[in-house]
Design an enzyme around this catalytic site. Structure first.
Site, PDB file in Angstrom:
ATOM      1  CG  ASP A  52      -1.608   1.245   1.488  1.00  0.00           C
ATOM      2  OD1 ASP A  52      -2.356   1.662   0.587  1.00  0.00           O
ATOM      3  OD2 ASP A  52      -1.424   1.860   2.558  1.00  0.00           O
ATOM      4  CG  ASP A 106      -1.424   7.726   0.248  1.00  0.00           C
ATOM      5  OD1 ASP A 106      -0.472   8.511   0.096  1.00  0.00           O
ATOM      6  OD2 ASP A 106      -2.274   7.496  -0.633  1.00  0.00           O
ATOM      7  CE  LYS A 152      10.488  12.109  42.653  1.00  0.00           C
ATOM      8  NZ  LYS A 152      10.116  12.861  41.432  1.00  0.00           N
ATOM      9  CD  GLU A 182      10.145   9.622  28.606  1.00  0.00           C
ATOM     10  OE1 GLU A 182      10.984   9.815  29.521  1.00  0.00           O
ATOM     11  OE2 GLU A 182       9.000  10.087  28.624  1.00  0.00           O
ATOM     12  CG  LEU A 203      22.286  12.474  28.016  1.00  0.00           C
ATOM     13  CD1 LEU A 203      20.816  12.457  27.698  1.00  0.00           C
ATOM     14  CD2 LEU A 203      22.719  13.861  28.480  1.00  0.00           C
ATOM     15  CE1 TYR A 221      13.768  18.002  34.694  1.00  0.00           C
ATOM     16  CE2 TYR A 221      14.887  18.194  36.815  1.00  0.00           C
ATOM     17  CZ  TYR A 221      14.065  17.493  35.946  1.00  0.00           C
ATOM     18  OH  TYR A 221      13.552  16.286  36.318  1.00  0.00           O
ATOM     19  NE  ARG A 241      13.650  -2.753  23.888  1.00  0.00           N
ATOM     20  CZ  ARG A 241      12.639  -2.218  24.560  1.00  0.00           C
ATOM     21  NH1 ARG A 241      11.398  -2.385  24.139  1.00  0.00           N
ATOM     22  NH2 ARG A 241      12.846  -1.512  25.663  1.00  0.00           N
ATOM     23  CG  PHE A 271       8.394  -4.938  29.604  1.00  0.00           C
ATOM     24  CD1 PHE A 271       9.319  -5.903  29.234  1.00  0.00           C
ATOM     25  CD2 PHE A 271       8.358  -3.739  28.892  1.00  0.00           C
ATOM     26  CE1 PHE A 271      10.202  -5.667  28.182  1.00  0.00           C
ATOM     27  CE2 PHE A 271       9.235  -3.508  27.847  1.00  0.00           C
ATOM     28  CZ  PHE A 271      10.163  -4.469  27.496  1.00  0.00           C
TER      29      PHE A 271
HETATM   30  P1  ADP Z   1      11.585  13.912  34.541  1.00  0.00           P
HETATM   31  O1  ADP Z   1      10.353  13.153  34.695  1.00  0.00           O
HETATM   32  O2  ADP Z   1      11.457  15.338  34.916  1.00  0.00           O
HETATM   33  O3  ADP Z   1      12.203  13.754  33.185  1.00  0.00           O
HETATM   34  P2  ADP Z   1      13.515  12.026  35.472  1.00  0.00           P
HETATM   35  O4  ADP Z   1      13.372  11.286  36.753  1.00  0.00           O
HETATM   36  O5  ADP Z   1      13.317  11.286  34.205  1.00  0.00           O
HETATM   37  O6  ADP Z   1      12.584  13.272  35.581  1.00  0.00           O
HETATM   38  O7  ADP Z   1      14.917  12.679  35.466  1.00  0.00           O
HETATM   39  C1  ADP Z   1      15.376  13.376  34.355  1.00  0.00           C
HETATM   40  C2  ADP Z   1      16.277  14.525  34.741  1.00  0.00           C
HETATM   41  O8  ADP Z   1      17.404  14.024  35.450  1.00  0.00           O
HETATM   42  C3  ADP Z   1      16.827  15.205  33.530  1.00  0.00           C
HETATM   43  O9  ADP Z   1      15.991  16.250  33.109  1.00  0.00           O
HETATM   44  C4  ADP Z   1      18.175  15.704  33.988  1.00  0.00           C
HETATM   45  O10 ADP Z   1      18.053  16.996  34.508  1.00  0.00           O
HETATM   46  C5  ADP Z   1      18.569  14.737  35.092  1.00  0.00           C
HETATM   47  N1  ADP Z   1      19.553  13.700  34.729  1.00  0.00           N
HETATM   48  C6  ADP Z   1      20.594  13.340  35.509  1.00  0.00           C
HETATM   49  N2  ADP Z   1      21.318  12.369  34.952  1.00  0.00           N
HETATM   50  C7  ADP Z   1      20.728  12.078  33.760  1.00  0.00           C
HETATM   51  C8  ADP Z   1      21.032  11.169  32.727  1.00  0.00           C
HETATM   52  N3  ADP Z   1      22.073  10.346  32.797  1.00  0.00           N
HETATM   53  N4  ADP Z   1      20.215  11.149  31.639  1.00  0.00           N
HETATM   54  C9  ADP Z   1      19.169  11.971  31.564  1.00  0.00           C
HETATM   55  N5  ADP Z   1      18.826  12.848  32.510  1.00  0.00           N
HETATM   56  C10 ADP Z   1      19.605  12.936  33.618  1.00  0.00           C
HETATM   57  N1  RBF Z   2       8.596   2.244  28.203  1.00  0.00           N
HETATM   58  C1  RBF Z   2       7.743   1.256  27.875  1.00  0.00           C
HETATM   59  O1  RBF Z   2       6.610   1.264  28.307  1.00  0.00           O
HETATM   60  N2  RBF Z   2       8.141   0.236  27.041  1.00  0.00           N
HETATM   61  C2  RBF Z   2       9.389   0.162  26.543  1.00  0.00           C
HETATM   62  O2  RBF Z   2       9.677  -0.774  25.797  1.00  0.00           O
HETATM   63  C3  RBF Z   2      10.323   1.172  26.902  1.00  0.00           C
HETATM   64  N3  RBF Z   2      11.590   1.143  26.437  1.00  0.00           N
HETATM   65  C4  RBF Z   2      12.487   2.097  26.819  1.00  0.00           C
HETATM   66  C5  RBF Z   2      13.794   2.041  26.395  1.00  0.00           C
HETATM   67  C6  RBF Z   2      14.712   3.013  26.779  1.00  0.00           C
HETATM   68  C7  RBF Z   2      16.117   2.914  26.306  1.00  0.00           C
HETATM   69  C8  RBF Z   2      14.305   4.079  27.624  1.00  0.00           C
HETATM   70  C9  RBF Z   2      15.283   5.128  28.062  1.00  0.00           C
HETATM   71  C10 RBF Z   2      13.007   4.160  28.047  1.00  0.00           C
HETATM   72  C11 RBF Z   2      12.071   3.165  27.673  1.00  0.00           C
HETATM   73  N4  RBF Z   2      10.754   3.202  28.091  1.00  0.00           N
HETATM   74  C12 RBF Z   2       9.880   2.218  27.740  1.00  0.00           C
HETATM   75  C13 RBF Z   2      10.247   4.414  28.699  1.00  0.00           C
HETATM   76  C14 RBF Z   2      10.257   4.419  30.182  1.00  0.00           C
HETATM   77  O3  RBF Z   2       9.094   3.768  30.614  1.00  0.00           O
HETATM   78  C15 RBF Z   2      10.231   5.912  30.491  1.00  0.00           C
HETATM   79  O4  RBF Z   2      11.523   6.393  30.361  1.00  0.00           O
HETATM   80  C16 RBF Z   2       9.648   6.200  31.811  1.00  0.00           C
HETATM   81  O5  RBF Z   2       8.283   6.007  31.699  1.00  0.00           O
HETATM   82  C17 RBF Z   2       9.959   7.605  32.275  1.00  0.00           C
HETATM   83  O6  RBF Z   2       9.034   8.502  31.792  1.00  0.00           O
HETATM   84 MG    MG Z   3      12.222  11.906  32.156  1.00  0.00          MG
END
Ligand code: ADP
Ligand code: RBF
Ligand code: MG
Length: 423
Positions: free
Chosen positions: A59, A61, A296, A354, A357, A366, A379, A384
């Site tokens: 297909d 579109d 968290k 998401e 790093l 931030y 993938r 899960f």
């Molecule tokens: P949020 O829900 O606000 O994204 P997270 O718990 O996902 O909170 O934390 C993400 C924040 O943590 C980033 O915005 C950044 O400021 C900080 N942080 C610290 N180390 C890392 C990392 N290795 N990768 C990504 N973010 C990081």
């Molecule tokens: N969330 C999912 O629900 N399913 C996934 O397969 C999944 N794979 C991820 C792979 C990577 C490398 C990362 C960084 C995140 C992934 N997440 C996935 C998202 C994860 O649930 C998300 O980072 C948290 O919900 C924080 O917002």
């Molecule tokens: Mg985040």
């Protein structure tokens, strides 16, 4: 000759004898096919073949082209002129329909005072102006090149008129020549979900319907393919729709997840160390607060970017797990693994990006400018049974990304000036 051996293998696996493989092939081709044969045989031991096919009907579109974006843009502009607001959810009613059916749905849903044919004639030039801007979906070029390179006959069967198909594909190099058959909705009595268009494509290919594999993004298309007695892989173009595609033989998330060997076709050979190189793309902006659960709940912080500014860019990229490089101008360049999508485990309503790093930072960042270059795919996103299994999988992704990023084909991107750009 070796193509013949390939066919023999099919037959000896006693699924179905595909009598339509093209017989002539060069020595080089033979070597390639020997490898194919090996993979098919190996797969038949580890993963059962679904069914053998000898051609593919695609297909256009939503399957090969990212048409939805253009449709939304045009309808937003058109309805805006009449004081109406385009609601993206309408796309559901349009996907896979003939232009007439789609226009009827829009006239009804928006209570337009014009007739369906008036709407169509007003929209027609607006769409025509946009055909040149429709991008190929990720994996589309790769699939077309792969199949035609292996001399697997491919056809294009779309509900849109033949003339529009020709124009749309003319902007994509090598496509027109690759299709042995092109058939439009105006060349049959009834479009999908009627099986007619697929049956006609098979007839023109001179291949039995049961030896055809259809690849489709829409429900009407899947219905049509099954009614034609064909094998059907669904690649839903709308999110969270997989459960509706129960009649398909397989549902995949994007063309990147297609494994032709499951259908007895030559396998892709471009996966490297569990990763698939993709055409690199960039996204960047200030880091904003996300869902507040990365660190968290998972112990995996992900630095979120505003999706408002990038919804068009994100809609072009299928959800999934990708990797690449991340630049924070005052801190440096780091390896990065990320998900794009709706996080099925958490069932988000918004498509987010998401990036994790792969570095230990002493503090949050931030508000800082984060620039990403995405270079490869790992993938599809998955659900899960437990948080632990999600976390375990993400750590597996990290390991795959960390190792792959040392390969020259991926590591070369870390010097890209975009990563150090602070604007
Ligand atoms: P949020 O829900 O606000 O994204 P997270 O718990 O996902 O909170 O934390 C993400 C924040 O943590 C980033 O915005 C950044 O400021 C900080 N942080 C610290 N180390 C890392 C990392 N290795 N990768 C990504 N973010 C990081
Ligand atoms: N969330 C999912 O629900 N399913 C996934 O397969 C999944 N794979 C991820 C792979 C990577 C490398 C990362 C960084 C995140 C992934 N997440 C996935 C998202 C994860 O649930 C998300 O980072 C948290 O919900 C924080 O917002
Ligand atoms: Mg985040």
């Amino acid at each position: 000759m070796l193509r013949f051996a390939f066919c023999q293998a099919h037959t000896s696996l006693s699924l179905q004898s595909p009598d339509h493989f093209q017989s002539e092939c060069s020595i080089d081709q033979s070597i390639v096919n020997l490898c194919d044969l090996y993979v098919v045989l190996k797969m038949s031991i580890t993963k059962p073949l679904k069914k053998l096919v000898s051609c593919v009907i695609l297909d256009l579109d939503g399957t090969l082209l990212h048409t939805d974006g253009i449709v939304s843009d045009v309808l937003r502009v058109y309805l805006g002129k009449y004081g109406k607001k385009w609601d993206g959810r309408e796309v559901q009613k349009i996907v896979g329909k003939t232009p007439l059916e789609a226009a009827t749905a829009v006239v009804e849903d928006y209570g337009l005072s014009c007739t369906t044919s008036e709407l169509l004639s007003e929209l027609d030039p607006m769409f025509s102006n946009q055909w040149c801007n429709i991008k190929a979906l990720p994996g589309a070029n790769r699939l077309i090149k792969h199949l035609s390179g292996h001399r697997v006959p491919i056809a294009l069967a779309s509900n849109s008129p033949r003339e529009n198909i020709e124009t749309k594909i003319s902007f994509h190099q090598g496509w027109k020549e690759s299709f042995l058959v092109i058939i439009g909705g105006d060349e049959v009595r009834s479009g999908k979900p009627s099986p007619e268009i697929f049956l006609e494509a098979a007839k023109r290919l001179n291949i039995e319907p049961s030896s055809c594999l259809v690849i489709e993004d829409s429900l009407p298309g899947v219905t049509a393919g099954k009614a034609a007695g064909m094998e059907v892989v669904a690649v839903p173009s709308l999110p969270k729709q997989s459960h509706l595609f129960t009649s398909a033989d397989e549902v995949i998330n994007s063309l990147l997840d297609l494994h032709p060997e499951k259908w007895g076709l030559p396998p892709f050979k471009d996966w490297i160390k569990d990763t698939l190189p993709i055409e690199s793309w960039q996204i960047g902006g200030p880091v904003i607060k996300g869902f507040g659960r990365g660190s968290k709940v998972l112990g995996i912080p992900t630095a979120n970017l505003s999706t408002e500014r990038y919804s068009a860019l994100l809609s072009e990229h299928p959800s999934g797990v990708y990797f690449g490089w991340a630049g924070l101008p005052t801190r440096g360049v780091f390896k990065m693994v990320m998900s794009i999508g709706w996080n099925p485990y958490f069932n988000n309503t918004e498509k987010t990006i998401e990036p994790w790093l792969l570095h230990d930072f002493d503090e949050d960042f931030y508000g800082e400018e984060l620039h990403l270059i995405i270079v490869g795919y790992i993938r599809p996103e998955a659900n899960f049974p437990s948080l632990e299994s999600l976390i375990e999988k993400i750590h597996e992704d990290r390991k795959i990304a960390e190792e792959a990023l040392d390969l020259p084909m991926y590591s070369k991107f870390k010097d890209d000036p975009y990563l150090k750009d602070s604007t």
